[in-house]
Design an enzyme around this catalytic site. Sequence first.
Site, PDB file in Angstrom:
ATOM      1  N   LYS A  44     -28.414  18.576  -6.941  1.00  0.00           N
ATOM      2  CA  LYS A  44     -29.141  19.031  -6.036  1.00  0.00           C
ATOM      3  C   LYS A  44     -28.860  20.179  -5.411  1.00  0.00           C
ATOM      4  CE  LYS A  44     -27.975  14.791  -4.169  1.00  0.00           C
ATOM      5  NZ  LYS A  44     -27.608  13.748  -2.983  1.00  0.00           N
ATOM      6  N   GLY A  45     -27.712  20.939  -5.591  1.00  0.00           N
ATOM      7  CA  GLY A  45     -27.057  21.979  -5.245  1.00  0.00           C
ATOM      8  C   GLY A  45     -28.072  23.293  -5.489  1.00  0.00           C
ATOM      9  N   GLU A 100     -28.467  27.080 -11.594  1.00  0.00           N
ATOM     10  CA  GLU A 100     -27.504  26.296 -11.097  1.00  0.00           C
ATOM     11  C   GLU A 100     -26.854  26.865  -9.778  1.00  0.00           C
ATOM     12  OE1 GLU A 100     -26.041  23.731 -10.415  1.00  0.00           O
ATOM     13  OE2 GLU A 100     -24.724  23.006 -11.908  1.00  0.00           O
ATOM     14  N   ASP A 101     -26.156  26.179  -8.781  1.00  0.00           N
ATOM     15  CA  ASP A 101     -25.511  26.505  -7.872  1.00  0.00           C
ATOM     16  C   ASP A 101     -24.382  27.430  -8.220  1.00  0.00           C
ATOM     17  OD1 ASP A 101     -24.249  24.322  -8.390  1.00  0.00           O
ATOM     18  OD2 ASP A 101     -24.353  23.296  -6.405  1.00  0.00           O
ATOM     19  N   ASP A 104     -18.520  26.430 -12.411  1.00  0.00           N
ATOM     20  CA  ASP A 104     -16.962  26.265 -12.077  1.00  0.00           C
ATOM     21  C   ASP A 104     -16.081  25.964 -13.597  1.00  0.00           C
ATOM     22  OD1 ASP A 104     -14.824  25.419 -10.434  1.00  0.00           O
ATOM     23  OD2 ASP A 104     -15.347  23.501 -10.509  1.00  0.00           O
ATOM     24  N   PHE A 153     -12.895  26.326  -2.594  1.00  0.00           N
ATOM     25  CA  PHE A 153     -14.053  25.533  -2.613  1.00  0.00           C
ATOM     26  C   PHE A 153     -14.979  26.106  -1.406  1.00  0.00           C
ATOM     27  CE2 PHE A 153     -16.526  21.742  -1.625  1.00  0.00           C
ATOM     28  CZ  PHE A 153     -16.472  21.107  -2.927  1.00  0.00           C
ATOM     29  N   VAL A 154     -16.425  26.253  -1.872  1.00  0.00           N
ATOM     30  CA  VAL A 154     -17.250  26.849  -1.149  1.00  0.00           C
ATOM     31  C   VAL A 154     -18.443  25.681  -0.739  1.00  0.00           C
ATOM     32  CG1 VAL A 154     -16.984  29.275  -1.501  1.00  0.00           C
ATOM     33  CG2 VAL A 154     -18.424  27.811  -3.129  1.00  0.00           C
ATOM     34  N   ASP A 160     -22.590  21.623  -1.470  1.00  0.00           N
ATOM     35  CA  ASP A 160     -22.000  20.345  -0.516  1.00  0.00           C
ATOM     36  C   ASP A 160     -20.467  20.263  -0.461  1.00  0.00           C
ATOM     37  OD1 ASP A 160     -21.986  19.073  -3.222  1.00  0.00           O
ATOM     38  OD2 ASP A 160     -22.011  17.261  -1.985  1.00  0.00           O
ATOM     39  N   ARG A 166     -25.049  21.298   3.078  1.00  0.00           N
ATOM     40  CA  ARG A 166     -25.877  21.952   1.943  1.00  0.00           C
ATOM     41  C   ARG A 166     -26.820  22.627   2.832  1.00  0.00           C
ATOM     42  NH1 ARG A 166     -25.592  19.505  -2.797  1.00  0.00           N
ATOM     43  NH2 ARG A 166     -25.094  17.407  -3.191  1.00  0.00           N
TER      44      ARG A 166
HETATM   45  P1  IMP Z   1     -18.955  22.679 -13.478  1.00  0.00           P
HETATM   46  O1  IMP Z   1     -19.364  21.607 -14.491  1.00  0.00           O
HETATM   47  O2  IMP Z   1     -17.376  22.425 -13.265  1.00  0.00           O
HETATM   48  O3  IMP Z   1     -19.252  23.900 -13.911  1.00  0.00           O
HETATM   49  O4  IMP Z   1     -19.465  22.089 -12.308  1.00  0.00           O
HETATM   50  C1  IMP Z   1     -20.426  22.671 -11.517  1.00  0.00           C
HETATM   51  C2  IMP Z   1     -20.533  21.802 -10.460  1.00  0.00           C
HETATM   52  O5  IMP Z   1     -19.537  21.353  -9.725  1.00  0.00           O
HETATM   53  C3  IMP Z   1     -21.455  22.215  -9.522  1.00  0.00           C
HETATM   54  O6  IMP Z   1     -22.760  21.977  -9.599  1.00  0.00           O
HETATM   55  C4  IMP Z   1     -21.103  21.644  -8.119  1.00  0.00           C
HETATM   56  O7  IMP Z   1     -21.670  20.541  -7.975  1.00  0.00           O
HETATM   57  C5  IMP Z   1     -19.578  21.310  -8.284  1.00  0.00           C
HETATM   58  N1  IMP Z   1     -18.709  22.462  -7.738  1.00  0.00           N
HETATM   59  C6  IMP Z   1     -17.912  23.240  -8.338  1.00  0.00           C
HETATM   60  N2  IMP Z   1     -17.384  23.966  -7.413  1.00  0.00           N
HETATM   61  C7  IMP Z   1     -17.807  23.792  -6.259  1.00  0.00           C
HETATM   62  C8  IMP Z   1     -17.460  24.387  -4.704  1.00  0.00           C
HETATM   63  O8  IMP Z   1     -16.525  25.137  -4.846  1.00  0.00           O
HETATM   64  N3  IMP Z   1     -18.233  23.727  -3.839  1.00  0.00           N
HETATM   65  C9  IMP Z   1     -19.233  22.720  -4.068  1.00  0.00           C
HETATM   66  N4  IMP Z   1     -19.555  22.114  -5.276  1.00  0.00           N
HETATM   67  C10 IMP Z   1     -18.645  22.728  -6.307  1.00  0.00           C
HETATM   68 MG    MG Z   2     -24.053  20.686  -8.314  1.00  0.00          MG
END
Ligand code: IMP
Ligand code: MG
Length: 179
Positions: A44-45, A100-101, A104, A153-154, A160, A166
Amino acid sequence: MPERDPHLSVLFSRAQIAERVAALGAQISQDFAGQHVVLIGVLKGAAIFMSDLARAITIDASFDFVGAASYGKGSASSGEVRLTKDLDRSVNGENVILVEDILDTGLTLSFLQRMLMLHAPRALKTAALLDKPSRRVRPFNADYVGFTIPDKFVVGYGLDHNEQYRNLPDICVLDAAPE
Ligand code: IMP
Ligand code: MG
């Protein structure tokens, strides 16, 4: 009042976000000038980022959404990602921008990129509002990045913590996880 939450400090204001999103929209419109793009938001991000980005794009665009979740719970990813909502229609032959939001570990976007490539799109680009390169587990570079940030962490602007925050208009650092 979320704005007065002592755990939150503003990292990027709504004005700074608006300026970056406008620039990303202009870049995408230029890169795909005269063509049609399909924006695919990761629920949902990315919902808020995508709705602003879409309005900053001046070329013809359609929408779809996918859902993805990691098998591990919490912020420590287990490494496996599963699809919780598939595309409504195939993107075969389309110019796709995966929205994508935050990028990470890179696990979610690399999983979704592999899944989307099976449709044989004409082009596949990724847009991430935020990028935390120091957290990468799998190498991944997004084509369009709003802001590169340190390992914090943001929340806000779609992001969220346990489904909270959100709807904050600014992107904030969450210092200590509140109960
Ligand atoms: P990845 O697969 O680790 O790149 O994950 C990305 C997902 O992790 C994002 O879509 C977020 O849902 C979550 N995420 C990673 N870092 C943060 C953060 O700092 N705040 C909130 N959600 C995060
Ligand atoms: Mg996400």
